[in-house]
Every structure is written in C-alpha cells, then in structure tokens.
Design a protein around this motif. Structure first.
Motif, PDB file in Angstrom:
ATOM      1  N   THR A  35      75.040   2.147  65.229  1.00  0.00           N
ATOM      2  CA  THR A  35      74.762   3.557  65.413  1.00  0.00           C
ATOM      3  C   THR A  35      75.790   4.351  64.610  1.00  0.00           C
ATOM      4  OG1 THR A  35      74.641   5.362  67.045  1.00  0.00           O
ATOM      5  CG2 THR A  35      76.175   3.570  67.517  1.00  0.00           C
ATOM      6  N   LEU A  50      73.626  11.279  72.609  1.00  0.00           N
ATOM      7  CA  LEU A  50      72.675  10.308  73.138  1.00  0.00           C
ATOM      8  C   LEU A  50      71.637  11.051  73.963  1.00  0.00           C
ATOM      9  CD1 LEU A  50      71.627   7.496  73.998  1.00  0.00           C
ATOM     10  CD2 LEU A  50      73.431   7.459  75.740  1.00  0.00           C
ATOM     11  N   TYR A  97      70.808   2.302  77.456  1.00  0.00           N
ATOM     12  CA  TYR A  97      71.326   2.371  76.089  1.00  0.00           C
ATOM     13  C   TYR A  97      72.155   1.141  75.751  1.00  0.00           C
ATOM     14  CZ  TYR A  97      73.737   4.452  72.022  1.00  0.00           C
ATOM     15  OH  TYR A  97      74.236   4.716  70.770  1.00  0.00           O
ATOM     16  N   LEU A 131      72.628  -2.317  71.165  1.00  0.00           N
ATOM     17  CA  LEU A 131      72.183  -1.076  71.764  1.00  0.00           C
ATOM     18  C   LEU A 131      70.660  -1.011  71.809  1.00  0.00           C
ATOM     19  CD1 LEU A 131      74.585   1.361  69.883  1.00  0.00           C
ATOM     20  CD2 LEU A 131      74.861   0.460  72.202  1.00  0.00           C
ATOM     21  N   GLN A 133      68.236   1.828  71.187  1.00  0.00           N
ATOM     22  CA  GLN A 133      68.258   3.184  70.663  1.00  0.00           C
ATOM     23  C   GLN A 133      66.869   3.800  70.620  1.00  0.00           C
ATOM     24  OE1 GLN A 133      70.901   3.584  67.127  1.00  0.00           O
ATOM     25  NE2 GLN A 133      71.233   1.401  67.348  1.00  0.00           N
ATOM     26  N   ASP A 134      66.839   5.115  70.436  1.00  0.00           N
ATOM     27  CA  ASP A 134      65.584   5.806  70.211  1.00  0.00           C
ATOM     28  C   ASP A 134      64.983   5.288  68.905  1.00  0.00           C
ATOM     29  OD1 ASP A 134      63.675   8.201  70.571  1.00  0.00           O
ATOM     30  OD2 ASP A 134      64.449   8.433  68.538  1.00  0.00           O
ATOM     31  N   CYS A 138      66.733   5.552  65.169  1.00  0.00           N
ATOM     32  CA  CYS A 138      67.190   4.283  64.615  1.00  0.00           C
ATOM     33  C   CYS A 138      66.536   4.030  63.253  1.00  0.00           C
ATOM     34  CB  CYS A 138      66.856   3.157  65.590  1.00  0.00           C
ATOM     35  SG  CYS A 138      67.498   1.543  65.121  1.00  0.00           S
ATOM     36  N   ALA A 255      66.076  -1.114  68.584  1.00  0.00           N
ATOM     37  CA  ALA A 255      65.273  -0.040  69.184  1.00  0.00           C
ATOM     38  C   ALA A 255      63.982  -0.530  69.815  1.00  0.00           C
ATOM     39  CB  ALA A 255      64.948   1.014  68.126  1.00  0.00           C
TER      40      ALA A 255
END
Length: 344
Positions: A35, A50, A97, A131, A133-134, A138, A255
C-alpha cells in the motif's frame, strides 16, 4: 501524531485490538510496497487513509492501538457529512483490512517446515501479512508501479488523491484526501491532468482502466471478483488497460482474496532462480515465466503461497533498501525498491 495539532480533525478516543507482534508488524506491512497511503507520522505511529477516513495506528507488545479522525469543518462551520462509525465497526474495518482472522504464526510454522530457506529468513521478519484492500484503489495504485520505486509511487498516489479525491482533514499542516472515485478518474480531461502530475505513460492506463471499470463491471463488479476462481479474476483484470500478469496478481492477492496468487517481478524471479535454484521462465518475464514461477511457489508453500512470498519479498526489499542507503551515502544512485521494476 500530536492530537492537539489537529483541532479541526476531531480525533476519536484511542481503541485497541488484541494483536501480538507475531501476527502483525506495522513497520513491515505498511512500508513494503503493498500500500502507498501510510507514513510513519512519529516513531512507531503510522497515519494514513483507509475506507475514506484518516487513521493513526500504533502497536505495543500484544495490542494494536488506533484512533480515527473526523472530517474537518466546512467553510460554514458545519462538519462535513459523514457516516458515524461506532467502535465495533472500526474494529471490524481494521480486522478486515489486516485479515486478522488468519492465524499468521501457524502459517509461518507450516511454511518453515516445508521450506528451510523460508524458516531462516522469516525469523527476522515476523508479522508480515497480506492486506485486504479496496479493489479499485489497489488496482489503480498498482498500475502506477510499472518501472517505479516505492517512494516515487507514494508521491504519485499522494498527488493523485490531492488532485482528484475529496479532502478529509488536515493533521500537522498535512492535508489528507480520499482515494478518487472512478468517475473522477474517468473524466475526459483525466489523462491530461495525470500527465501534468508526472504520471507519464501511466496516465493513459490509470484513466483508461478507471473508464473501463466504470463503463463495465463497476466498482461493485470488481469487488465481486472476490467470489470467482483465481484464474477467472486474473483474466478479467488482464483485459484492462495497463494491467499485465504482475499487476493482476498483486490485485488478486491484496484485494480479491486470492491467497494463492504470487506476484512475480524481477525481485521474485531472482529469488526463485538464485535462492531456490529454479531454472524457470527462460530469459525474460514472459506470461509463461509468471505461471511457472507462481506454480513453483504454490507447490512449495501451498494454498497461501502469496502470503509466504510476501514475507520473502519484504526481507529482500529491506536488504535492498539497506544496500541502497549505503550506496547513496557513498555517493551512488537510487535503485529500484518496489514491485514495479518490470513491465506491467
């Protein structure tokens, strides 16, 4: 982060989650190229964006501490409209997350039992986890990693968010912005604006992929790729502008819940060839090489091979950064330090 220096941000109270260091090391996870939206705001404290909010995270021996900042006031003196989150919801966001429901220490033991080299390296790099992630953030972030390094990618993403994203708050005179919407990056002038921000050829791919998703799957359709097989998700991603095998695997892993995805760049290729003696992929990182190297590590580490690879990548990156620092101090130049040292 000094709370008194951020009066407009209205920080919440600090909360904590149980989380031993063997399960999470913030300094390793947030700085190793997964990230690009976190920075060490004070020793041991990490501040970033976030879920459309600004957070500061800290750790002690067995707990993960956090605070969430409210949005700053608008010109009329009223706070910007935002959904209020209670403690249970913020706990849930962080657990999701960092994927804290995945027991990392047990995985380290299994990978180490299967792989003596992993066992040796992992001793110095505990708590490296993947992670969740969105997917939009990402994907568009990793399009920017092509032929790039972490510090430069981070600066690019910051400029992207400042130019196209909604302002959230200002802490210690530093403004924070949400990641831009698809519609903002799909606009007719988006590519030209991105080029003016220094994105170069990546501007076309960022705006093109944003437009393709907005006009096709949509953000929700991209998120729903979490429920399809890895090969199908990878195929859909590789059809987007500027997305090749490496970027697709990064998004699948970080993601889209594809723990078996192994992103392959020259770092990982070198690890496979030099440390494992695996004569894979010929002389260049072709699609066949990506597949062969991924299959090699999946055979070695099992269904969460992408997580194990993240540990070795982090170790390789840290050693590379230390060597680069020594080289710079001696008057040399800066080398690559991200997943972005090959074609997308």
């Amino acid at each position: 982060m000094a709370l008194r220096d951020a009066p407009s941000a209205r920080p919440a109270l600090w909360r904590s989650l149980p989380c031993p260091a063997a399960e999470l090391r913030l300094d390793l996870v947030l700085s190793a190229g997964q990230t690009f939206r976190w920075w060490e705001s004070s020793p041991g404290a990490w501040t970033g964006v976030l879920g459309g909010r600004v957070w500061t995270l800290r750790q002690d021996r067995d707990r993960l501490w956090y605070t969430v900042y409210g949005e700053e006031e608008e010109e009329d003196g009223h706070a910007a409209e935002a959904t209020k989150l209670d403690g249970a919801e913020t706990d849930r966001i962080l657990r999701d997350y960092f994927q804290l429901d995945v027991g990392l220490a047990a995985l380290y033991r299994a990978w180490g039992a299967a792989d003596p080299l992993f066992r040796k390296v992992a001793h110095d790099f505990p708590g490296v986890r993947v992670l969740r992630q969105d997917p939009v953030e990402c994907l568009l972030s990793f399009i920017c990693t092509s032929n790039n390094h972490i510090s430069r990618i981070t600066a690019m993403i910051e400029r992207l968010c400042q130019a196209f994203g909604r302002r959230l708050c200002c802490l210690d005179a530093r403004p924070f912005h949400a990641f831009p919407s698809l519609s903002a990056l799909a606009g007719a002038d988006a590519e030209a604006r991105l080029r003016a921000l220094g994105f170069g050829y990546r501007a076309k791919f960022v705006s093109g992929s944003a437009r393709a998703i907005a006009e096709g799957l949509g953000a929700e359709g991209l998120r729903q790729l979490r429920a399809v097989p890895y090969a199908e998700a990878r195929r859909v991603l590789c059809a987007l502008p500027g997305v090749g095998a490496k970027v697709a695997d990064c998004v699948c892993l970080m993601a889209l819940d594809k723990a078996e995805a192994v992103p392959v760049d020259t770092h990982v290729w070198r690890i496979a060839r030099q440390r494992y003696g695996a004569a894979l992929g010929g002389r260049s990182l072709t699609p066949r090489a990506h597949q062969e190297i991924g299959d090699f590590f999946r055979g070695l580490w099992g269904p969460r091979a992408g997580w194990a690879q993240a540990v070795l990548f982090c170790a390789d990156l840290r050693k590379g950064q230390e060597l680069a620092g020594s080289w710079e101090r001696a008057g040399g130049g800066r080398g690559q330090d991200s997943r972005g040292d090959g074609p997308p």
